[in-house]
Design an enzyme around this catalytic site. Sequence first.
Site, PDB file in Angstrom:
ATOM      1  N   ARG A   1      -6.664  10.280  -1.359  1.00  0.00           N
ATOM      2  CA  ARG A   1      -6.324  10.584  -2.743  1.00  0.00           C
ATOM      3  C   ARG A   1      -7.578  10.681  -3.600  1.00  0.00           C
ATOM      4  O   ARG A   1      -7.643  11.468  -4.538  1.00  0.00           O
ATOM      5  CB  ARG A   1      -5.372   9.532  -3.292  1.00  0.00           C
TER       6      ARG A   1
ATOM      7  N   HIS B   1       0.875  -1.182   0.000  1.00  0.00           N
ATOM      8  CA  HIS B   1       0.000   0.000   0.000  1.00  0.00           C
ATOM      9  C   HIS B   1       0.905   1.223   0.000  1.00  0.00           C
ATOM     10  O   HIS B   1       1.823   1.322   0.812  1.00  0.00           O
ATOM     11  CB  HIS B   1      -0.889  -0.006   1.242  1.00  0.00           C
TER      12      HIS B   1
END
Length: 361
Positions: A40, A20
């Site tokens: 994001r 990740h």
Amino acid sequence: MLLARRAGATLADLELLQFHPTALVSGGERDGFLITEAVRGEGGYLLNNQGERFLKRYVPNKMELGPRDIISRAMITEFEEGRGFDGPHGKYMHLDVRHLGEKAIDRKLPFMRELGREFVGIDIVKDPIPVRPVQHYMMGGVDANISGETEILGLYAAGECANVGLNGGNRLGSNSLSECLVFGAAAGRAAAHYAASAKAPTANPVAAMLWDEARRVESEYLEKKGGNERIGPIREEMQREMDAGAGVFRNKDGLSRLARNLGGLRERFEKVKIDDSSRSFNTEIVAALELDFMLEVSFVMVFAALAREESRGAHARRDFPERDDKQFLKHTVAFHTNTLAPRLEYSEVHITHFQPQARSY
């Protein structure tokens, strides 16, 4: 996974690890809290030490919404080229949401603001978030079919500890929960059906095995004399070695060196000293057993990664950058041996509607 392996089950695809890209960098045991991809998704920017949205060089049409593996590789590449931030616990990037404004952050990302405040002492309304890639999910696990059945009669596996062939060389974000629900239910039904039809044993072999294991733990840890090694330093060194040799990028030299270094850590582990001799709630024993298992799992990962001489999904070999379907469109199956090195074989991949193809962004 190691409990199943030591009982005789095989492990599949352990070289396939997902990273990740955005975990909070705070130092020590607090490292690793994931900064959700929603940050994001809401418009957060990943910035290098030049204040640049560097993903324009890697996934220009996706930017911060690119796949986890590609963003992780982009970040490591930026680190190697000197465009990361330097901290006491390694290099990191900035994940910046300041331009979203306080109202939007409090409405959509309140927990991320709380994480920053509690664990790093920053306010993400005013400060960028320090992040770096971390190992997140394992596509590999106990080799099982879609009903959770393993090679051992009566043993079923589901979820992240299992490999039922669902994820392949990578994993779509957010499907781990649905994987648990779907295959957990299937494994439960299959196990219940087996239990209802199985004959009751005349004796309980598990009771004897449990007693043998209890005596092994007592003998190897609680009753052992001498020893000058501690669990913490070995575990931390194992983590650093795995990150360096089997992390986001791999190659033959790094993996071979890692295998040798893990062998040295295994020898040190045999000299571990346990101070707590209590027979109940002994967390030091738990930590020792976990380290024992992690070291053995690590060997399987490394040997499987060495054997897979290609790049596929999250497995990125710099010395073999292309995918090789002719040789490696198959599952790696690791068998238990009397040595740390597993015996590797390969099984066919079951493909239904969608043929493998190159990803492009």
